[in-house]
Each structure stands twice: as structure tokens, then as C-alpha cells.
Motif scaffolding. Structure first.
Motif, PDB file in Angstrom:
ATOM      1  N   LYS A  72       0.830  -1.213   0.000  1.00  0.00           N
ATOM      2  CA  LYS A  72       0.000   0.000   0.000  1.00  0.00           C
ATOM      3  C   LYS A  72       0.858   1.254   0.000  1.00  0.00           C
ATOM      4  O   LYS A  72       0.604   2.205  -0.747  1.00  0.00           O
ATOM      5  CB  LYS A  72      -0.926   0.018   1.215  1.00  0.00           C
ATOM      6  N   ALA A  73       1.900   1.258   0.816  1.00  0.00           N
ATOM      7  CA  ALA A  73       2.783   2.426   0.875  1.00  0.00           C
ATOM      8  C   ALA A  73       3.497   2.632  -0.460  1.00  0.00           C
ATOM      9  O   ALA A  73       3.631   3.765  -0.943  1.00  0.00           O
ATOM     10  CB  ALA A  73       3.800   2.260   2.001  1.00  0.00           C
ATOM     11  N   GLY A  75       2.414   1.658  -3.419  1.00  0.00           N
ATOM     12  CA  GLY A  75       1.426   2.103  -4.400  1.00  0.00           C
ATOM     13  C   GLY A  75       1.136   3.583  -4.293  1.00  0.00           C
ATOM     14  O   GLY A  75       1.046   4.293  -5.303  1.00  0.00           O
ATOM     15  N   GLU A  76       1.016   4.058  -3.064  1.00  0.00           N
ATOM     16  CA  GLU A  76       0.760   5.486  -2.860  1.00  0.00           C
ATOM     17  C   GLU A  76       1.934   6.329  -3.347  1.00  0.00           C
ATOM     18  O   GLU A  76       1.756   7.356  -4.006  1.00  0.00           O
ATOM     19  CB  GLU A  76       0.495   5.761  -1.381  1.00  0.00           C
ATOM     20  N   LYS A  77       3.137   5.874  -3.030  1.00  0.00           N
ATOM     21  CA  LYS A  77       4.316   6.634  -3.451  1.00  0.00           C
ATOM     22  C   LYS A  77       4.468   6.613  -4.969  1.00  0.00           C
ATOM     23  O   LYS A  77       4.840   7.612  -5.590  1.00  0.00           O
ATOM     24  CB  LYS A  77       5.572   6.076  -2.778  1.00  0.00           C
ATOM     25  N   TRP A  78       4.196   5.461  -5.593  1.00  0.00           N
ATOM     26  CA  TRP A  78       4.312   5.335  -7.050  1.00  0.00           C
ATOM     27  C   TRP A  78       3.321   6.261  -7.747  1.00  0.00           C
ATOM     28  O   TRP A  78       3.659   6.913  -8.732  1.00  0.00           O
ATOM     29  CB  TRP A  78       4.070   3.885  -7.470  1.00  0.00           C
ATOM     30  N   LYS A  79       2.105   6.331  -7.235  1.00  0.00           N
ATOM     31  CA  LYS A  79       1.085   7.210  -7.825  1.00  0.00           C
ATOM     32  C   LYS A  79       1.469   8.680  -7.690  1.00  0.00           C
ATOM     33  O   LYS A  79       1.163   9.480  -8.571  1.00  0.00           O
ATOM     34  CB  LYS A  79      -0.274   6.972  -7.164  1.00  0.00           C
ATOM     35  N   SER A  80       2.149   9.013  -6.611  1.00  0.00           N
ATOM     36  CA  SER A  80       2.512  10.414  -6.397  1.00  0.00           C
ATOM     37  C   SER A  80       3.745  10.840  -7.210  1.00  0.00           C
ATOM     38  O   SER A  80       4.008  12.021  -7.349  1.00  0.00           O
ATOM     39  CB  SER A  80       2.766  10.673  -4.914  1.00  0.00           C
TER      40      SER A  80
END
Length: 145
Positions: A72-73, A75-80
Motif C-alpha cells: 500500500k505504501a 502504491g501510494e508513493k508510485w502514484k505520487s
């Protein structure tokens, strides 16, 4: 007739069910066996990013054992991340993809020739066994003289 079915109705429903069962069996096919010698497909840019991210995340959170939390962490960083920040991972993917395509060509050539590493090993073994047997027969003939 309350709630009762006529014999004709029950025969129709039975014939429909039997046809469906027969079709299901006929159309069901097993999954094709995957060749263990085939080259593995290259990872996507996200998975290349995950390789680096897991190391960093474990250093910051040594007590965290949850795979889901890391995912999850990440994925969030990749999207940002912007496209420019993703560029190094995309370059790595291109290199790995080129290596994969090269390995796939080599693999397909071997398949076209009809030889695999296992077959080559077996053929080498049989040759050596044949040679050993010939040597033994030759030494026995000399002993008989």
C-alpha cells in the motif's frame, strides 16, 4: 394441480440439464502446461520500483512484517511520482525487456531444433554409457585370447 409438475415438464428440464452437463465437460480444457525452461517475463516499472522501495521501507520500519502495508505504501508513493521520477525505472524495464526478448529468441530456436537442456543431458549420458559398454566388451574379448 398445486405445485406439481407434469411428466412432460420434468423430462424437458432433465434433458436441458443433461445437455448442459455434457457441454460443460466437452468445453472444459485443462490449462496448458508451462515449460519450466522458458524465460521469465520481465517485471513492470512498478515492480522494479518495489525492489528499491522494499529495502528503504524495511530500514525505516524494521518491525513491520505486513506485506500488505509495504504494498500500500509503495502504491501510494508510485502514484505520487511524476513521469520524470519514474523514468529511471522505465529505463531499467527497457533493458530487462531487451534481455528477455533475446533469451526468448534463443529459447524458441532451441524448441525449433527440438532439443532442450534435459534432452541434451540424456543424450550425453546415453553416449557415455554406450562408450563404456563398448570398452567393457573390447576388454573382455582381449581377455579371452
Amino acid at each position: 394441480m398445486k405445485g406439481g409438475k407434469s411428466k412432460a415438464d420434468s423430462k424437458k428440464s432433465d434433458s436441458k440439464l443433461s445437455v448442459k452437463k455434457g457441454q460443460a465437460k466437452a468445453t472444459k480444457k485443462g490449462k496448458a502446461a508451462k515449460d519450466p525452461n522458458a524465460p521469465k517475463k520481465p517485471p513492470t516499472a512498478f515492480f522494479v520500483f518495489m525492489e528499491d522501495f522494499r529495502i528503504q521501507y524495511k530500514q525505516k520500519h524494521p518491525n513491520n512484517k505486513s506485506v500488505a502495508a509495504v504494498g500500500k505504501a509503495a502504491g501510494e508513493k508510485w502514484k505520487s511520482k511524476s513521469d520524470a521520477e519514474k523514468a529511471p525505472y522505465l529505463q531499467k524495464v527497457e533493458k530487462r525487456k531487451a534481455e528477455y526478448e533475446n533469451n526468448l529468441k534463443i529459447y524458441n530456436k532451441k524448441l525449433a531444433e527440438g532439443t532442450t537442456a534435459e534432452e541434451e543431458e540424456h543424450s550425453d549420458r546415453s553416449r557415455s554409457e554406450v562408450n563404456d559398454e563398448e570398452e567393457e566388451e573390447g576388454s573382455e574379448e582381449e581377455d579371452d585370447d
